[in-house]
Design a protein around this motif. Structure first.
Motif, PDB file in Angstrom:
ATOM      1  N   ASP A 155       0.872  -1.177   0.000  1.00  0.00           N
ATOM      2  CA  ASP A 155       0.000   0.000   0.000  1.00  0.00           C
ATOM      3  C   ASP A 155       0.910   1.229   0.000  1.00  0.00           C
ATOM      4  O   ASP A 155       1.417   1.639   1.036  1.00  0.00           O
ATOM      5  CB  ASP A 155      -0.914  -0.026   1.236  1.00  0.00           C
ATOM      6  N   MET A 156       1.143   1.753  -1.192  1.00  0.00           N
ATOM      7  CA  MET A 156       2.081   2.862  -1.359  1.00  0.00           C
ATOM      8  C   MET A 156       1.411   4.024  -2.084  1.00  0.00           C
ATOM      9  O   MET A 156       0.645   3.823  -3.018  1.00  0.00           O
ATOM     10  CB  MET A 156       3.319   2.394  -2.136  1.00  0.00           C
ATOM     11  N   GLU A 157       1.739   5.224  -1.621  1.00  0.00           N
ATOM     12  CA  GLU A 157       1.092   6.424  -2.160  1.00  0.00           C
ATOM     13  C   GLU A 157       2.167   7.430  -2.572  1.00  0.00           C
ATOM     14  O   GLU A 157       3.019   7.803  -1.759  1.00  0.00           O
ATOM     15  CB  GLU A 157       0.214   6.987  -1.036  1.00  0.00           C
ATOM     16  N   ILE A 158       2.140   7.853  -3.833  1.00  0.00           N
ATOM     17  CA  ILE A 158       3.133   8.818  -4.317  1.00  0.00           C
ATOM     18  C   ILE A 158       2.759  10.211  -3.812  1.00  0.00           C
ATOM     19  O   ILE A 158       1.672  10.707  -4.084  1.00  0.00           O
ATOM     20  CB  ILE A 158       3.217   8.810  -5.862  1.00  0.00           C
ATOM     21  N   LEU A 159       3.687  10.827  -3.067  1.00  0.00           N
ATOM     22  CA  LEU A 159       3.454  12.181  -2.546  1.00  0.00           C
ATOM     23  C   LEU A 159       4.004  13.232  -3.510  1.00  0.00           C
ATOM     24  O   LEU A 159       3.480  14.326  -3.632  1.00  0.00           O
ATOM     25  CB  LEU A 159       4.108  12.354  -1.170  1.00  0.00           C
TER      26      LEU A 159
END
Length: 341
Positions: A155-159
């Motif tokens: 679960d990865m989110e590009i900031l």
């Protein structure tokens, strides 16, 4: 041993053919075959890369099994890089992994190369800490520059990310401008140790709080060198160490500024780096400084897990295996793939 899970990882996204065997989270072998052929062309030639992978893949996998002291029948699953990367190179690894998994009648696991760089932090090593969720990771390589929030293993989110060139490219192109051989990034790092990082100043690009841009910096360096060489044809030769130190200082300043913004915005103080450029000595030094003076807890990978390697593919495969995230044999390689896909 019933509780031992053996995963074979295969990495072939660019110009390194690599195979690794891990048992649970411990690396038993991590074999990498480099391709020298590209240095005379000043960059990776895709057609030559895929041909070299075809020659290397069988001996590399064989060597990984020998070093791990296991035979192929003990493997629980085969993990491979499905992307992103060079299509021809990816196809070699994908086809081999599919054939071997079918032949051994064991699960096939498709791994996102960018996720794998981050998950390399979970390889079990002595004297290394693994980051707790959530943490922030700066992924920096020849093809990527991103700040990613990691909430869980997958679960990865590009900031924030680069709007043009990647940081590794900025290092390599700057090196090319200076007449240094490919890959030039490590040479800039080496020469920077001997120079004054405040000797020359380059302006930082003005982009969003968490985004990056390196194309303008590359152009500024090119014009600066051209102007100085007109004034003094020996300028590079006489100032090489100072130029390298100044370029490296500027690039690392840009990276650290964005990380500071990410910590401020999210309130997360666990900060990791991943990818080929995380081998850079200046970025490592600055992160250790941040840990000492800014209250961050930083996570810096071992050198062998920064560049493209199969141990990071195997550890990602391990987490996917224990969560039953298997791939179908119809899975295809993908040249383009985001970290959160």
């Amino acid at each position: 041993m019933k509780n031992s899970i053996y995963i074979l990882g295969i990495e072939s996204s660019c110009d390194d053919t690599s195979a690794s065997v891990i048992c649970n989270k411990k690396v038993l072998s991590n074999v990498v075959a480099n391709q020298e052929v590209h240095s005379k062309y000043g960059g990776v030639v895709p057609e030559l890369a895929s041909r070299a992978h075809q020659q290397n893949i069988v001996p590399v996998v064989q060597q990984a099994l020998i070093e791990a002291k296991i035979n192929k029948n003990q493997l629980n699953a085969i993990a491979f890089t499905k992307g992103p990367g060079l299509m021809g190179s990816l196809l070699v690894g994908t086809s081999f992994a599919k054939s071997l998994a079918l032949g051994l009648n064991i699960p096939l696991i498709a791994v996102n190369h960018m996720q794998a760089h981050i998950l390399a932090h979970f390889i079990k090593e002595e004297n290394t800490n693994t980051p707790p969720f959530p943490f922030i990771c700066l992924t920096i390589s020849g093809g990527h520059t991103q700040i990613v929030r990691i909430n869980d293993y997958f679960d990865m989110e590009i900031l924030g990310e680069t709007i043009d060139d990647a940081v590794g490219e900025a290092f390599d192109k700057s090196a090319k401008i200076l007449g240094l051989p490919y890959p030039g990034g490590p040479l800039i790092d080496k020469y920077a140790q001997l120079g004054n990082q405040k000797a020359f100043s380059f302006s930082k690009p003005k982009v969003g709080d968490l985004d990056f841009s390196f194309s303008g910096l590359k152009t500024a360096i090119l014009y600066f060198i051209q102007k100085k060489e007109k004034e003094n044809p020996n300028f590079i030769k006489e100032n090489l160490y100072d130029i390298c130190a100044s370029i490296q200082y500027t690039i690392v300043e840009i990276l650290i500024d964005k990380l500071k913004n990410a910590v401020k915005k999210t309130g997360i103080t666990h900060v990791a780096i991943a990818g080929g450029v995380s081998a850079n000595s200046e970025i490592r030094k600055r992160l250790l400084y941040a840990q000492k003076h800014w209250g961050w807890t930083t996570y810096i990978p071992k050198f062998e897990y920064t560049t493209d390697n199969a141990a990071m593919i195997a550890i990602s495969g391990y987490f996917k295996y224990i969560n039953d995230l298997h791939a179908d044999v119809s899975v295809t390689a993908q040249a383009r793939l985001k970290v959160n896909e």
